[in-house]
Design an enzyme around this catalytic site. Structure first.
Site, mmCIF file in Angstrom:
data_model
loop_
_atom_site.group_PDB
_atom_site.id
_atom_site.type_symbol
_atom_site.label_atom_id
_atom_site.label_comp_id
_atom_site.label_asym_id
_atom_site.label_seq_id
_atom_site.Cartn_x
_atom_site.Cartn_y
_atom_site.Cartn_z
ATOM 1 N N SER A 66 11.760 -43.096 -19.389
ATOM 2 C CA SER A 66 10.470 -42.283 -18.899
ATOM 3 C C SER A 66 10.376 -42.593 -17.529
ATOM 4 O O SER A 66 10.073 -43.474 -16.809
ATOM 5 C CB SER A 66 9.276 -43.152 -19.734
ATOM 6 O OG SER A 66 8.309 -42.395 -19.451
ATOM 7 N N TYR A 73 10.491 -34.506 -22.787
ATOM 8 C CA TYR A 73 9.122 -34.600 -23.052
ATOM 9 C C TYR A 73 8.364 -34.721 -21.849
ATOM 10 O O TYR A 73 8.615 -35.427 -20.871
ATOM 11 C CB TYR A 73 8.839 -35.608 -24.214
ATOM 12 C CG TYR A 73 8.972 -36.755 -23.960
ATOM 13 C CD1 TYR A 73 7.825 -37.394 -23.361
ATOM 14 C CD2 TYR A 73 9.659 -37.718 -24.481
ATOM 15 C CE1 TYR A 73 7.760 -38.951 -22.966
ATOM 16 C CE2 TYR A 73 9.716 -39.056 -24.006
ATOM 17 C CZ TYR A 73 8.781 -39.701 -23.660
ATOM 18 O OH TYR A 73 8.722 -41.076 -23.250
ATOM 19 N N CYS A 126 6.279 -39.596 -17.454
ATOM 20 C CA CYS A 126 4.760 -40.047 -17.552
ATOM 21 C C CYS A 126 3.714 -40.305 -16.403
ATOM 22 O O CYS A 126 2.891 -40.667 -16.587
ATOM 23 C CB CYS A 126 4.699 -41.282 -18.507
ATOM 24 S SG CYS A 126 5.461 -42.770 -17.599
ATOM 25 N N MET A 138 -4.878 -6.298 10.773
ATOM 26 C CA MET A 138 -5.761 -5.308 11.410
ATOM 27 C C MET A 138 -6.149 -4.410 10.444
ATOM 28 O O MET A 138 -5.525 -4.111 9.464
ATOM 29 C CB MET A 138 -4.694 -4.669 12.552
ATOM 30 C CG MET A 138 -5.722 -3.460 13.010
ATOM 31 S SD MET A 138 -4.568 -2.371 13.901
ATOM 32 C CE MET A 138 -4.715 -1.175 12.715
ATOM 33 N N LYS A 189 0.705 -1.067 -0.011
ATOM 34 C CA LYS A 189 -0.034 -0.048 0.069
ATOM 35 C C LYS A 189 0.935 1.118 0.093
ATOM 36 O O LYS A 189 0.723 1.926 -0.779
ATOM 37 C CB LYS A 189 -0.901 0.104 1.246
ATOM 38 C CG LYS A 189 -2.055 0.819 1.287
ATOM 39 C CD LYS A 189 -3.012 0.638 2.289
ATOM 40 C CE LYS A 189 -3.654 -0.778 2.349
ATOM 41 N NZ LYS A 189 -4.597 -0.911 3.466
ATOM 42 N N HIS A 201 -7.895 -42.812 -3.431
ATOM 43 C CA HIS A 201 -7.585 -43.740 -5.078
ATOM 44 C C HIS A 201 -8.537 -43.029 -5.990
ATOM 45 O O HIS A 201 -7.998 -42.751 -7.103
ATOM 46 C CB HIS A 201 -8.038 -44.952 -4.560
ATOM 47 C CG HIS A 201 -7.694 -45.921 -5.906
ATOM 48 N ND1 HIS A 201 -8.682 -46.366 -6.611
ATOM 49 C CD2 HIS A 201 -6.455 -46.622 -6.372
ATOM 50 C CE1 HIS A 201 -8.410 -47.079 -7.716
ATOM 51 N NE2 HIS A 201 -7.081 -47.290 -7.556
ATOM 52 N N ARG A 222 -3.123 3.364 8.407
ATOM 53 C CA ARG A 222 -3.492 2.042 7.653
ATOM 54 C C ARG A 222 -2.674 0.964 7.648
ATOM 55 O O ARG A 222 -1.289 1.294 7.100
ATOM 56 C CB ARG A 222 -3.799 2.278 6.094
ATOM 57 C CG ARG A 222 -4.708 3.710 6.012
ATOM 58 C CD ARG A 222 -4.470 4.106 4.528
ATOM 59 N NE ARG A 222 -5.181 3.609 3.598
ATOM 60 C CZ ARG A 222 -5.156 3.781 2.262
ATOM 61 N NH1 ARG A 222 -4.586 4.720 1.739
ATOM 62 N NH2 ARG A 222 -5.859 2.880 1.420
ATOM 63 N N ARG A 255 -3.089 -1.116 -6.653
ATOM 64 C CA ARG A 255 -2.312 -2.266 -6.760
ATOM 65 C C ARG A 255 -2.755 -2.821 -8.007
ATOM 66 O O ARG A 255 -3.681 -2.540 -8.589
ATOM 67 C CB ARG A 255 -2.506 -3.022 -5.746
ATOM 68 C CG ARG A 255 -3.833 -3.830 -5.522
ATOM 69 C CD ARG A 255 -4.155 -4.264 -4.045
ATOM 70 N NE ARG A 255 -5.635 -4.544 -4.159
ATOM 71 C CZ ARG A 255 -6.120 -4.618 -2.863
ATOM 72 N NH1 ARG A 255 -5.642 -5.044 -1.686
ATOM 73 N NH2 ARG A 255 -7.330 -4.744 -2.830
ATOM 74 N N GLY A 278 -5.943 -10.917 6.545
ATOM 75 C CA GLY A 278 -6.156 -11.217 8.105
ATOM 76 C C GLY A 278 -5.410 -10.231 9.152
ATOM 77 O O GLY A 278 -5.402 -10.436 10.186
HETATM 78 P P1 ADP Z 1 -7.751 -2.196 3.198
HETATM 79 O O1 ADP Z 1 -6.294 -2.441 3.220
HETATM 80 O O2 ADP Z 1 -8.525 -2.912 4.011
HETATM 81 O O3 ADP Z 1 -8.171 -1.711 1.927
HETATM 82 P P2 ADP Z 1 -7.283 0.502 3.751
HETATM 83 O O4 ADP Z 1 -6.348 1.153 4.534
HETATM 84 O O5 ADP Z 1 -7.300 0.964 2.194
HETATM 85 O O6 ADP Z 1 -7.795 -0.749 4.122
HETATM 86 O O7 ADP Z 1 -8.802 1.833 4.384
HETATM 87 C C1 ADP Z 1 -10.043 1.240 4.444
HETATM 88 C C2 ADP Z 1 -10.823 2.177 3.711
HETATM 89 O O8 ADP Z 1 -10.608 3.679 4.077
HETATM 90 C C3 ADP Z 1 -10.719 2.228 2.209
HETATM 91 O O9 ADP Z 1 -11.866 2.364 1.626
HETATM 92 C C4 ADP Z 1 -9.775 3.586 1.993
HETATM 93 O O10 ADP Z 1 -10.172 4.115 0.767
HETATM 94 C C5 ADP Z 1 -10.363 4.438 3.105
HETATM 95 N N1 ADP Z 1 -9.289 5.427 3.500
HETATM 96 C C6 ADP Z 1 -8.168 5.162 4.037
HETATM 97 N N2 ADP Z 1 -7.353 6.129 4.192
HETATM 98 C C7 ADP Z 1 -8.118 7.332 3.964
HETATM 99 C C8 ADP Z 1 -8.136 8.535 3.824
HETATM 100 N N3 ADP Z 1 -6.875 9.386 4.495
HETATM 101 N N4 ADP Z 1 -9.080 9.547 3.536
HETATM 102 C C9 ADP Z 1 -10.271 8.816 3.179
HETATM 103 N N5 ADP Z 1 -10.551 7.528 3.322
HETATM 104 C C10 ADP Z 1 -9.363 6.753 3.649
HETATM 105 MG MG MG Z 2 -7.687 -0.607 0.591
#
Ligand code: ADP
Ligand code: MG
Ligand code: MG
Length: 912
Positions: free
Chosen positions: A792, A880, A860, A109, A29, A457, A98, A341, A107
């Protein structure tokens, strides 16, 4: 581009100072945000706390001493840039915190939005931007902080919100008034105190600090750990934390937030695709509580913003040279991009996008080939059922071998073979299968077993033969003796009832549904069977996904240096393999010619009763079948393996006979014939048949059985030759451990071939080979190579004998437990065990070639159709691959990818 390290302080990197290559440090990210900043996209200002900081924190169990200072400096710079300060009611800076690891990790936070709000700031904000907006934002902060930093069950907050919506008589949070949101926020804080004794800190710096540490901590959470184990992501990477100035999509009708893709991720169509939600923040758009609008509607509402968004999408695609997904927010008519991404896509989209990017001049065909894989191709090639609506499945099991098939229910292998022989399509139902069922399995269009997993099997054999198969059907009760089954819903299924089986989903339907070949499979057949010039217009007309598939397969064919053959022993399979591009047969098993009703012939030979008649029938039957197979493969090599399975598999069942004899004896009606058969079956019964009388060893005991088949093969070839065809039979000897065994077997094969050819006056060259499927064969490869034209590798048996475990039994006895405990890194029967079995392969390749530089080297075993194993095998030097017909296109594609990867090691897929 020079490395942007100028203002880097170690643990913190501002977006403006990073770029997309710094994923190890900034996480996915953070690197994306930095890269977009660099590309001039409207990204809110911010910075990334690096994975180095996280690793230092996790290693020491406390915050690295330098971190606080670096954070303060970065924050000060951010405040200066934004002209706002954290906690300043007049001009407050709000940020999101974030998490963002190297690899996207669901998984982990989640994100905390609106960090920086406190009672004072919210009051000021209510005045400057409206009470509803202020309290909506504050409510979200307390909720996210409570959940992710204080660890309070998210449902407790949701329940409170539900109650408030009910009280207000509205269905979405968006309709809650400022007053109600204020009440909810207070309640949330009470909830925090009750649950943890803590409130939301009123010091915004403390909010920020605690949030960062909570993200670090979440790396070691259970959910995150389990996800990493599953995805083979290293425990040591750590996560980065991104601090981003908030932009607000929840500020009214000219605001909102959305997610989009630069092209359609399901179809690959080159048109941006996405969802947008007015007056919304963060994940509102994906949690489905309110109706979203698509990009076309957004275009009608906000044409300028839509045009700007599309412009940025083009910039991103140009930079990443691939499909991207994007999070965006509109705040009072101003567009912000919050994340990007390289996007996930369907199998169909993967092919289409790769080829479209070639046409757009973004990537070349080599790179396009690396953007798809064999699993995706396989998914596109399986047949399916025509009409998908309105067919509730009658039962559901494990999708053990993909495809779709219909047929009439039968409950034992002999019935399956008998019905199939009269042209009936049958579905074989067994509680589970064993070697005795293989003939029935081959005869059936699909197999269902009540028990067993994905490596049972039935599952393994069905995949090997490319048959549709569903295993482990919960609640299916099969009574083989009564020839009935009770389905989970209570329906009684009788022999002859029509069934439809979907091995791709594991669904089983009553009645006969229409099976349709996939458009992709039809197209591949059309291309391989038509002249190149004739296929061109077909290509032009095909749907873009099919066209892309054909194009990338053709490119793979151009690049690959190995050939691809099919494992096939019937005319039908041989032709199917050829149509899917097989350049020969690498394994034609001869035993199925002797199974089913024909087992009595073997018994005649073994007992000596009517021995000559039995042998003549065997030879005649084999000759007809070989003529069909060699005819189907006209001009292409066809490797026939000498009789391989344990002798007892052709003889009557020991237990059945014992029971019969016992019943007879008890009744005082001893039947001599039964007693004689019982003696015979006892004579050849083995405790451990896998290591017993099978393969080349049969030649020592029942040589006539084997030589009859060799004669039949030579006769078939001569007959075709005389008809002006070009049969190319080859013979290989199974289960050889020692050069002495090989020499004896080859001598008798040569003698039989010479006798047939000598009589006919035709010329016939039959190359001879040996299967390498015992460790000792691999270890003595140098000596074996002196006598043969090719090796083979039978990787199924080589895996069994190297590991000393039976594939058929291991799953039910202990492999499942191993998997549960994570004892083995992977299942050696699914993916080639490179460290052990692969080492034997390499040894045999090297020493065989030293003896004989032009030695042919094939595989094979089932691994020859598995993408990961294909790369390992080709790296070991085989030339092959031979796999079941439906896997042939997969092997072609992966062999092409292997060749391209070898040329461009720099673009090799990264390891985790
Ligand atoms: P995830 O990895 O689960 O996608 P994000 O870090 O992208 O989590 O954030 C979750 C939501 O919060 C997303 O919809 C993101 O666009 C929004 N968001 C994150 N940072 C900001 C920000 N600075 N301003 C507005 N929306 C935000
Ligand atoms: Mg996101
Ligand atoms: Mg074998």
């Amino acid at each position: 581009m020079t490395a942007p390290t100028a203002s880097r302080t170690g643990f913190v990197v501002a977006f403006a100072d990073g770029d997309g290559t710094m994923v190890d440090s900034l996480g996915g990210k953070g690197a994306g945000l930095a890269q977009m900043t660099r590309l001039g996209l409207p990204v809110p200002a911010g910075f990334t706390v690096t994975t180095e900081a996280c690793r230092a924190y996790l290693a020491a169990g406390r915050e690295p001493p330098l971190l606080a200072g670096e954070l303060a400096t970065a924050l000060a710079l951010l405040e200066e840039r934004c002209g706002r300060r954290l906690g300043d009611p007049a001009r407050p800076l709000l940020v999101s915190v974030r998490s963002g690891a190297r690899f996207s990790m669901p998984g982990m936070m989640e994100t905390i939005l609106n960090v920086g709000l406190n009672d004072a700031v919210v009051a000021a904000l209510a005045v400057s931007r409206g009470a509803r907006f202020a309290w909506d934002s504050y409510r979200r902060l307390v909720q996210m902080y409570g959940r992710t930093v204080l660890g309070i069950e998210g449902d407790l907050f949701e329940a409170r919100l539900r109650a408030e919506r009910a009280a207000a008589g509205v269905s979405t949070d968006q309709e809650l008034s400022a007053g109600r949101l204020e009440v909810v926020t207070r309640d949330f804080r009470v909830l925090c105190r009750e649950q943890t004794g803590e409130d939301l800190p009123q010091d915004p710096h403390e909010q920020l600090h605690r949030s960062v540490l909570a993200v670090f901590e979440s790396w070691t959470g259970d959910r995150a750990r389990r996800y990493r184990v599953h995805e083979h992501i290293s425990e040591d990477l750590g996560t980065a934390v991104n601090i981003v100035q908030m932009v607000f999509g929840n500020g009214g009708p000219r605001s909102g937030s959305g997610v989009c893709f630069t092209r359609n991720p399901a179809t690959g169509e080159p048109v941006p695709y996405g969802d947008y939600l007015v007056d919304a923040q963060g994940e509102d758009v994906v949690n489905g509580s309110r109706q979203t609008m698509d990009l076309t509607t957004l275009a009608a509402r906000e044409p300028a913003l839509h045009a700007e968004l599309c412009d940025h999408l083009r910039t991103l695609e140009r930079h990443y040279r691939d499909l991207c997904d994007v999070e965006f927010t509109i705040e009072d008519g101003r567009l912000w991009i919050l994340q990007t991404r390289v996007g996930k896509r369907s199998a169909a989209a993967a092919f289409r996008i790769a080829c479209d990017l070639v046409d757009e001049g973004v990537i070349d065909l080599d790179e396009a080939l690396l953007r798809v894989d064999g699993h995706q191709l396989a998914a596109l090639l399986h047949p399916g059922f025509a009409d998908s609506a309105g067919h509730p499945p009658a039962a559901h099991g494990l999708a053990a071998s993909p495809g779709a098939a219909t047929g009439r229910a039968v409950f034992d292998a002999p019935t399956a073979m008998a019905w199939a022989a009269r042209g009936e399509q049958v579905v074989l139902l067994r509680p589970e299968t064993s070697a005795d069922d293989v003939g029935g399995l081959l005869a059936a269009t699909a197999v269902i077993t009540a028990r067993g997993g994905l490596t049972s099997h039935a599952a393994v054999v069905a995949r090997g033969f490319g048959k549709t198969c569903v295993t482990g059907v919960e609640g299916l009760d099969i009574d083989s003796a009564a020839r009935t089954a009770v389905l989970p819903g209570g329906h009684l299924l009788a022999e002859g009832d029509a069934l439809s089986v979907d091995g791709t989903t594991g669904d089983i339907f009553l009645g006969s549904r229409q099976v349709v070949a996939s458009a992709g499979a039809l197209a591949i057949r059309a291309w391989t069977t038509s002249a190149p010039s004739a296929s061109a217009p077909y290509l032009a007309e095909a749907d873009p996904v099919v066209r892309a598939m054909g194009r990338l397969l053709a490119h793979a064919d151009l690049r690959r240096t190995c050939t691809v053959r099919a494992n096939a022993e019937t005319f039908h399979d041989a032709r199917a393999g050829r149509e899917l591009g097989a350049e020969g047969i690498g394994l034609a098993r001869t035993e199925h010619m002797l199974l089913g009703d024909r087992r009595v012939l073997v018994e005649q030979v073994v007992t000596g009763d009517e021995r000559e008649a039995g042998l003549r029938s065997i030879e005649a039957l084999a000759r007809t079948e070989f003529e069909q197979i060699l005819g189907a493969m006209d001009g292409l090599p066809t490797v026939v393996r000498l009789l391989d399975p344990p002798l007892h598999e052709f003889l009557p069942d020991l237990v059945e006979l014992e029971v019969r004899a016992a019943v007879d004896r008890a009744a005082g009606t001893v039947d001599d014939a039964v007693e004689r058969r019982l003696a015979l079956v006892r004579r050849w019964h083995e405790q451990n048949p896998m290591l017993g009388l099978r393969g080349v060893r049969l030649l020592a005991v029942v040589p006539e059985l084997v030589t009859a088949q060799v004669r039949a093969l030579a006769q078939a070839a001569v007959a075709l030759r005389e008809r002006g065809l070009d049969p190319r039979p080859e013979v290989m000897v199974p289960l050889v451990a020692d050069v002495g065994e090989l020499e004896a077997a080859l001598a008798s094969v040569r003698a039989e071939v010479a006798a047939v050819v000598g009589d006919s006056g035709t010329e016939l060259d039959v190359p001879l080979g040996v299967m390498i499927e015992l460790p000792r064969a691999a270890l003595t490869a140098a000596r074996l190579a002196e006598h043969v034209d090719f090796f083979s590798f039978g990787t199924n048996d080589l895996t069994q004998t190297t590991w000393g475990m039976s594939r058929d039994d291991a799953e039910t006895s202990f492999l499942a437990a191993y998997r549960g405990a994570g004892t083995l890194a992977s299942d050696p029967f699914s993916t080639l065990d490179d460290e052990g079995v692969g080492r034997l392969v390499r040894l045999a390749v090297t020493e065989g070639r030293l003896t004989r530089p032009d030695l042919g080297l094939g595989v094979c075993g089932e691994h020859a159709g598995d993408p990961a194993s294909i790369h390992l095998l080709l790296a070991s030097g085989v030339d092959y691959l031979s796999c079941s017909p439906p896997r042939v296109p997969v092997a072609r594609l992966e062999a092409g990818r292997y060749a391209v990867l070898g040329q461009s090691a720099a673009t090799a897929p990264e390891t985790r």
